[in-house]
Design a protein around this motif. Structure first.
Motif, PDB file in Angstrom:
ATOM      1  N   UNK A  23       0.850  -1.193   0.000  1.00 37.35           N
ATOM      2  CA  UNK A  23       0.000   0.000   0.000  1.00 37.35           C
ATOM      3  C   UNK A  23       0.885   1.242   0.000  1.00 37.35           C
ATOM      4  N   UNK A  24       0.581   2.189  -0.872  1.00 36.12           N
ATOM      5  CA  UNK A  24       1.339   3.442  -0.923  1.00 36.12           C
ATOM      6  C   UNK A  24       0.406   4.605  -0.616  1.00 36.12           C
ATOM      7  N   UNK A  25       0.929   5.606   0.077  1.00 37.97           N
ATOM      8  CA  UNK A  25       0.138   6.745   0.543  1.00 37.97           C
ATOM      9  C   UNK A  25       0.814   8.031   0.094  1.00 37.97           C
ATOM     10  N   UNK A  26       0.010   8.950  -0.457  1.00 39.89           N
ATOM     11  CA  UNK A  26       0.456  10.310  -0.756  1.00 39.89           C
ATOM     12  C   UNK A  26      -0.458  11.264  -0.004  1.00 39.89           C
ATOM     13  N   UNK A  27       0.097  12.267   0.628  1.00 36.89           N
ATOM     14  CA  UNK A  27      -0.726  13.235   1.343  1.00 36.89           C
ATOM     15  C   UNK A  27      -0.116  14.620   1.278  1.00 36.89           C
ATOM     16  N   UNK A  28      -0.972  15.652   1.216  1.00 34.40           N
ATOM     17  CA  UNK A  28      -0.473  17.028   1.139  1.00 34.40           C
ATOM     18  C   UNK A  28      -1.384  17.959   1.929  1.00 34.40           C
ATOM     19  N   UNK A 167      -9.130   8.406  -3.182  1.00 32.04           N
ATOM     20  CA  UNK A 167      -8.693   9.803  -3.182  1.00 32.04           C
ATOM     21  C   UNK A 167      -9.645  10.615  -2.316  1.00 32.04           C
ATOM     22  N   UNK A 168      -9.102  11.375  -1.382  1.00 31.42           N
ATOM     23  CA  UNK A 168      -9.895  12.269  -0.535  1.00 31.42           C
ATOM     24  C   UNK A 168      -9.309  13.669  -0.638  1.00 31.42           C
ATOM     25  N   UNK A 169     -10.162  14.648  -0.934  1.00 30.65           N
ATOM     26  CA  UNK A 169      -9.726  16.034  -1.107  1.00 30.65           C
ATOM     27  C   UNK A 169     -10.669  16.953  -0.343  1.00 30.65           C
ATOM     28  N   UNK A 170     -10.135  18.060   0.158  1.00 36.46           N
ATOM     29  CA  UNK A 170     -10.997  18.993   0.859  1.00 36.46           C
ATOM     30  C   UNK A 170     -10.446  20.401   0.865  1.00 36.46           C
ATOM     31  N   UNK A 171     -11.346  21.382   0.727  1.00 36.75           N
ATOM     32  CA  UNK A 171     -10.997  22.803   0.848  1.00 36.75           C
ATOM     33  C   UNK A 171     -12.087  23.450   1.688  1.00 36.75           C
ATOM     34  N   UNK A 172     -11.699  24.076   2.795  1.00 40.67           N
ATOM     35  CA  UNK A 172     -12.665  24.750   3.667  1.00 40.67           C
ATOM     36  C   UNK A 172     -12.512  26.254   3.486  1.00 40.67           C
ATOM     37  N   UNK A 173     -13.585  26.885   3.004  1.00 44.53           N
ATOM     38  CA  UNK A 173     -13.563  28.314   2.712  1.00 44.53           C
ATOM     39  C   UNK A 173     -14.366  29.062   3.774  1.00 44.53           C
ATOM     40  N   UNK A 174     -13.765  30.107   4.335  1.00 46.03           N
ATOM     41  CA  UNK A 174     -14.455  30.921   5.332  1.00 46.03           C
ATOM     42  C   UNK A 174     -15.495  31.831   4.678  1.00 46.03           C
ATOM     43  N   UNK A 178     -11.766  33.715   2.519  1.00 44.57           N
ATOM     44  CA  UNK A 178     -10.404  33.252   2.787  1.00 44.57           C
ATOM     45  C   UNK A 178     -10.417  31.735   2.973  1.00 44.57           C
ATOM     46  N   UNK A 179      -9.267  31.114   2.799  1.00 38.51           N
ATOM     47  CA  UNK A 179      -9.156  29.657   2.887  1.00 38.51           C
ATOM     48  C   UNK A 179      -8.690  29.271   4.287  1.00 38.51           C
ATOM     49  N   UNK A 180      -9.538  28.535   4.991  1.00 39.59           N
ATOM     50  CA  UNK A 180      -9.159  28.089   6.333  1.00 39.59           C
ATOM     51  C   UNK A 180      -8.157  26.949   6.278  1.00 39.59           C
ATOM     52  N   UNK A 181      -8.439  25.948   5.444  1.00 39.01           N
ATOM     53  CA  UNK A 181      -7.504  24.831   5.300  1.00 39.01           C
ATOM     54  C   UNK A 181      -7.823  24.077   4.016  1.00 39.01           C
ATOM     55  N   UNK A 182      -6.848  23.333   3.540  1.00 37.57           N
ATOM     56  CA  UNK A 182      -7.027  22.524   2.333  1.00 37.57           C
ATOM     57  C   UNK A 182      -6.005  21.399   2.354  1.00 37.57           C
ATOM     58  N   UNK A 183      -6.382  20.280   1.764  1.00 40.34           N
ATOM     59  CA  UNK A 183      -5.455  19.157   1.722  1.00 40.34           C
ATOM     60  C   UNK A 183      -6.106  17.928   1.129  1.00 40.34           C
ATOM     61  N   UNK A 184      -5.375  16.832   1.145  1.00 42.08           N
ATOM     62  CA  UNK A 184      -5.922  15.593   0.621  1.00 42.08           C
ATOM     63  C   UNK A 184      -4.939  14.457   0.725  1.00 42.08           C
ATOM     64  N   UNK A 209     -12.366  10.886   9.483  1.00 43.12           N
ATOM     65  CA  UNK A 209     -13.222  12.056   9.230  1.00 43.12           C
ATOM     66  C   UNK A 209     -12.823  12.719   7.912  1.00 43.12           C
ATOM     67  N   UNK A 210     -13.625  13.668   7.413  1.00 45.71           N
ATOM     68  CA  UNK A 210     -13.242  14.409   6.212  1.00 45.71           C
ATOM     69  C   UNK A 210     -11.889  15.105   6.390  1.00 45.71           C
ATOM     70  N   UNK A 211     -11.203  15.321   5.278  1.00 45.86           N
ATOM     71  CA  UNK A 211      -9.870  15.930   5.312  1.00 45.86           C
ATOM     72  C   UNK A 211      -9.890  17.281   6.026  1.00 45.86           C
ATOM     73  N   UNK A 212     -10.864  18.131   5.687  1.00 45.16           N
ATOM     74  CA  UNK A 212     -10.893  19.468   6.288  1.00 45.16           C
ATOM     75  C   UNK A 212     -11.183  19.406   7.788  1.00 45.16           C
ATOM     76  N   UNK A 213     -11.953  18.406   8.218  1.00 45.78           N
ATOM     77  CA  UNK A 213     -12.195  18.234   9.659  1.00 45.78           C
ATOM     78  C   UNK A 213     -10.893  17.902  10.370  1.00 45.78           C
TER      79      UNK A 213
END
Length: 312
Positions: A23-28, A167-174, A178-184, A209-213
């Motif tokens: 199993x290989x994992x990439x995260x950012x 694949x899990x992606x998330x962007x939380x916009x205030x 403005x962008x509170x957080x983003x990642x995946x 949980x979701x990425x942004x959480x």
């Protein structure tokens, strides 16, 4: 868990693998990337989320490339009001992106989340273009599943590359845009994974949980690796600092104009002696004096000819 590398300040992209290599994992953590994108393109909330997710995926897929000089382009044409979305990553994971219509205002989904799928559209394709320095790039294309980006990336790997992928992606916009957080993260099964490993991996990811959480709660990308690969004794193979990087320059703009051919540039000069060129990735504006450019036009390269040999 064993760690081969200690994290350094600013490193926000990691690649890890299970102990047995199945199993290989990439995260950012792409928070700063998406903030820079929003600052440049002045996107509305839903287009920030859409292009932010695509940039996040592109960064991780850039890390999958074998050479830092390679590049990968993700293009979505979904028929939605956002128009065409484009994200380009180099082989290190640095990205740049573009959205045709940066300001889109549509109602949220019933659950209150931004309706990325409606903004992007679902009637279209995801194109993945790998430039590996060969004569022709490798191009893969799949129909869109939802326009929500993550599901479409998962579908691409399953259909085009036959690699089981989550694949899990998330962007939380205030509310102030403005962008509170983003990642995946992207998790892939390599050949040889057992049914027991697949079942355990599915259970791990389902419990996350979701990425942004996770990012809002202060969890790191390494924490996500530990959660996704719990029980697999993962090791981190690579850590990188990645950012929103546009590599445009006046020299590249001139090369683009040269590619039009001298007669076409002469026509453009007659219409307007100064060409104004905007970079779609960073909105930088270049003013090129076409008269001067024509004076400096490179001489055509002469093909070497072999002397004729006389045969008896």
């Amino acid at each position: 868990m064993t760690m081969e590398q200690k994290p350094q300040e600013g490193e926000n992209l990691i690649r890890g693998i299970s102990k047995n290599g199945g199993v290989v994992f990439y995260g950012v953590d792409s928070t700063e990337i998406v903030r820079e994108m929003e600052r440049m393109h002045k996107t509305s909330a839903v287009t920030t989320a859409a292009l932010g997710r695509l940039l996040t995926a592109a960064s991780m897929m850039g890390m999958m490339l074998k050479s830092r000089s390679d590049s990968i382009t993700l293009q979505i044409k979904g028929g939605g009001p956002a128009g065409r979305l484009l994200a380009v990553s180099d082989g290190s994971g640095n990205v740049k992106g573009y959205v045709q219509n940066p300001v889109v205002e549509i109602p949220p989904r019933e659950d209150g989340h931004l309706n990325v799928g409606a903004a992007v559209g679902r009637d279209g394709t995801l194109d993945v273009i790998r430039d590996l320095g060969l004569r022709d790039p490798y191009i893969g294309q799949v129909p869109l599943v939802s326009g929500e980006i993550a599901e479409d990336i998962t579908s691409y790997f399953a259909i085009s590359e036959q690699v089981p992928t989550v694949c899990a992606l998330g962007v939380l916009v205030n509310k102030d845009l403005s962008v509170q957080c983003a990642g995946g993260f992207i998790v892939q099964l390599l050949p040889g994974a057992t049914e027991e490993e697949i079942t355990a991996l599915e259970a791990n990811i389902k419990a996350m949980p979701p990425v942004t959480t996770m990012l809002s709660e202060g969890k790191s990308i390494q924490d996500m690796l530990d959660m996704a690969l719990q029980g697999f004794n993962p090791e981190i193979l690579d850590r990188e600092h990645v950012a929103y990087v546009c590599d445009c320059s006046e020299e590249r703009v001139k090369r683009m104009i040269y590619s039009l051919g001298k007669p076409e540039v002469e026509k453009l000069r007659d219409e307007d002696p100064v060409a104004e060129v905007h970079c779609q990735f960073c909105d930088k504006c270049y003013h090129i004096d076409l008269g001067k450019l024509l004076e400096e036009w490179p001489a055509p390269q002469q093909e070497e000819t072999q002397p004729e040999t006389k045969q008896d």
